[in-house]
Structures are given as structure tokens and as C-alpha cells.
Design a protein around this motif. Structure first.
Motif, PDB file in Angstrom:
ATOM      1  N   ALA A  18     -10.167 -52.304 -10.312  1.00 38.45           N
ATOM      2  CA  ALA A  18     -10.439 -53.626  -9.733  1.00 38.45           C
ATOM      3  C   ALA A  18      -9.281 -54.344  -9.412  1.00 38.45           C
ATOM      4  N   ILE A  19      -8.045 -54.399 -10.228  1.00 35.21           N
ATOM      5  CA  ILE A  19      -6.926 -55.267  -9.952  1.00 35.21           C
ATOM      6  C   ILE A  19      -6.210 -54.715  -8.562  1.00 35.21           C
ATOM      7  N   VAL A  20      -6.069 -53.408  -8.750  1.00 39.51           N
ATOM      8  CA  VAL A  20      -5.600 -52.567  -7.538  1.00 39.51           C
ATOM      9  C   VAL A  20      -6.253 -52.849  -6.287  1.00 39.51           C
ATOM     10  N   SER A  21      -7.681 -53.122  -6.276  1.00 42.36           N
ATOM     11  CA  SER A  21      -8.726 -53.196  -5.046  1.00 42.36           C
ATOM     12  C   SER A  21      -8.438 -54.593  -4.703  1.00 42.36           C
ATOM     13  N   LEU A  29       0.333 -59.162  -0.098  1.00 42.60           N
ATOM     14  CA  LEU A  29       0.699 -58.464  -1.411  1.00 42.60           C
ATOM     15  C   LEU A  29       0.986 -57.024  -1.015  1.00 42.60           C
ATOM     16  N   GLU A  30       1.607 -56.424  -1.682  1.00 48.39           N
ATOM     17  CA  GLU A  30       2.288 -54.981  -1.792  1.00 48.39           C
ATOM     18  C   GLU A  30       2.048 -54.494  -3.160  1.00 48.39           C
ATOM     19  N   LEU A  31       1.390 -53.309  -3.438  1.00 47.60           N
ATOM     20  CA  LEU A  31       1.179 -52.633  -4.732  1.00 47.60           C
ATOM     21  C   LEU A  31       2.256 -51.651  -4.744  1.00 47.60           C
ATOM     22  N   LEU A  32       3.185 -51.692  -5.862  1.00 48.60           N
ATOM     23  CA  LEU A  32       4.192 -50.574  -5.796  1.00 48.60           C
ATOM     24  C   LEU A  32       4.104 -49.770  -6.871  1.00 48.60           C
ATOM     25  N   GLY A  33       3.157 -50.216  -7.984  1.00 50.68           N
ATOM     26  CA  GLY A  33       2.952 -48.941  -8.686  1.00 50.68           C
ATOM     27  C   GLY A  33       1.943 -49.400 -10.103  1.00 50.68           C
ATOM     28  N   THR A  34       1.537 -48.625 -10.804  1.00 51.45           N
ATOM     29  CA  THR A  34       0.515 -48.953 -11.987  1.00 51.45           C
ATOM     30  C   THR A  34       0.858 -48.329 -13.156  1.00 51.45           C
ATOM     31  N   GLY A  35       0.544 -48.542 -14.359  1.00 52.88           N
ATOM     32  CA  GLY A  35       0.771 -48.096 -15.564  1.00 52.88           C
ATOM     33  C   GLY A  35      -0.426 -48.215 -16.442  1.00 52.88           C
ATOM     34  N   ALA A 107     -11.600 -64.851 -15.259  1.00 49.15           N
ATOM     35  CA  ALA A 107     -11.551 -65.629 -14.158  1.00 49.15           C
ATOM     36  C   ALA A 107     -11.652 -65.044 -12.908  1.00 49.15           C
ATOM     37  N   GLN A 108     -11.889 -65.742 -11.788  1.00 46.46           N
ATOM     38  CA  GLN A 108     -12.359 -65.117 -10.611  1.00 46.46           C
ATOM     39  C   GLN A 108     -11.122 -64.422  -9.976  1.00 46.46           C
ATOM     40  N   SER A 109     -11.304 -63.433  -9.074  1.00 42.89           N
ATOM     41  CA  SER A 109     -10.093 -62.644  -8.453  1.00 42.89           C
ATOM     42  C   SER A 109      -9.230 -63.654  -7.677  1.00 42.89           C
ATOM     43  N   CYS A 110      -9.740 -64.574  -7.278  1.00 41.16           N
ATOM     44  CA  CYS A 110      -8.979 -65.402  -6.412  1.00 41.16           C
ATOM     45  C   CYS A 110      -7.978 -66.297  -7.247  1.00 41.16           C
TER      46      CYS A 110
END
Length: 221
Positions: A18-21, A29-35, A107-110
Motif C-alpha cells: 500500500a505504501i509503495v502504491s 517522490l521516488e522509491l529507492l527500495g523496500t525491506g 491516518a489517511q495516505s495524504c
């Protein structure tokens, strides 16, 4: 315009997805990685050096310790704690560890985006519906000192603190415990250090708050 780089560590696959989405839908925003585990926290910070590292502090292991390691090892990385654990103690622990943001999963995603943007600007951010409670907890420094301070007291230090709470002067304490005035003053210096107190009054205030739950194991003769 510089895009804000983000990395995420969360052990719940659905939450992580969900956060990645949410990140993916924001052009700034730019996603660099997840763990998905505590060791990934420092690893991502070191390898990716994101502007923002979102960390689930409720995952198995010591996420708080990992946050502290990130702050000391890669100070350019700003940590936002993200958790479903609604508790002032958890928030204070995360902030003390070095996080500059604290967002509840309810909390809301915003609001997560709002937190990221605030932290990048150099501000601290706490979920709006929870902020007043956390700020009140942060202001109660005596309460925050409690756990670390009293657990390390020796029997003699406990005896001195009990007499302080009763209003005894250093000279009276020395007479009661058959110590020199110089020795009592030495103990007072140690107590102020252990309780992060600036003076005798702060030692007494801290001791009064702890007395019911922590004192009593060693009684005076």
C-alpha cells in the motif's frame, strides 16, 4: 525539481504494498527500495541513502536501535516512524531514537505524504490526531527519566533519596546514615547524574514520581 527519494521497511506485505502504491502515485517522490525486517533498516539507509526512510517500529526485533544506528551512521537520512501501535510511549521512544516523524497507520495516505514533505523541509511531524498527547508526554521529562534512573540505584543511594523525599537536609542525612557531609554531597552529585537532574529539587521531584512503584525494596533501619 529534485524528487524526494524514499525507502520503506515494513514486515506486513499488504501495508508495504500500500505504501509503495502511495509513493508511486506521487510524481514528487521516488522509491529507492523496500525491506521487511529490522536488519534492512540500516542496510537500506547505507546502500540507498534515501532522503526519507519510512520504518515500521512495531516489527519483530529492535527497530528503535536500528533507527539510532541510521541517524548516527547516515545522518542525511531522515526517519519517519510508521506504526499501528497507538501509544505515547512508542512515539516518544521512536523520537528519542532519532525519528523526526511519527505517523499512525490509521491516518489517511495524504498524511504520510504530508509527513514526508514536512520532514524534508527540516520540520518534525506527528500524526495530527495524536500530536497533543505525544507533546504532553515529551514535556514530562521527569517521567521520561524514570525507567533509566531508578533501576541503577544502589541500596545507599535509595536510602538517601528516601530521606530527601522526607525533607531531610544533607547534614541530617549524614547524621542518620552515619556518613560525612562530604560523602553525602558526593552521592548527591551521582544522583543528579543518574536522574538527569540539574539540582536537588529535581532529584526530589523525580523520586516522588517513582517512589510508589520503585522504592521500598530496601528499607531504612
Amino acid at each position: 525539481m529534485h524528487r524526494i527519494s524514499v525507502a520503506i521497511v515494513d514486515h506486513h506485505p499488504i501495508t508495504l504494498e500500500a505504501i509503495v502504491s502511495v509513493i508511486g502515485r506521487n510524481a514528487d517522490l521516488e522509491l529507492l527500495g523496500t525491506g521487511s525486517a529490522v536488519p534492512d533498516i540500516l542496510q537500506l539507509a547505507t546502500d540507498c541513502k534515501p532522503d526519507i526512510l519510512i520504518v515500521e517500529v512495531g516489527m519483530p526485533g529492535n527497530a528503535f536501535e536500528a533507527i539510532t544506528s541510521v541517524v548516527s551512521s547516515v545522518p542525511t537520512v531522515k526517519v519517519v516512524a510508521f506504526t499501528g501501535v497507538v501509544g505515547v510511549a512508542t512515539a516518544i521512544r521512536a523520537l528519542d531514537a532519532g525519528a523526526v516523524g511519527f505517523v499512525l497507520k490509521a491516518a489517511q495516505s495524504c498524511e504520510l505524504i504530508e509527513a514526508i514533505e514536512a520532514v524534508v523541509r527540516g520540520e518534525n511531524y506527528i500524526t495530527r490526531s495524536f500530536a497533543s498527547q505525544v507533546i504532553a508526554g515529551l514535556r514530562d521529562e521527569t517521567l521520561r527519566r524514570k525507567a533509566a534512573a531508578i533501576i541503577n540505584l544502589t541500596i545507599r543511594e535509595e536510602q538517601i533519596v528516601k530521606l530527601l523525599v522526607r525533607g531531610n537536609t544533607n547534614k541530617e542525612i549524614a547524621a542518620r546514615l552515619k556518613l560525612s557531609d562530604k560523602t553525602v554531597k558526593h552521592y548527591m552529585t551521582i544522583l543528579m547524574q543518574k536522574m538527569n537532574a540539574r539540582n536537588r529539587l529535581e532529584v526530589v521531584v523525580a523520586a516522588q514520581k517513582m517512589q510508589d512503584s520503585n522504592f521500598g525494596a530496601h528499607t531504612l533501619n
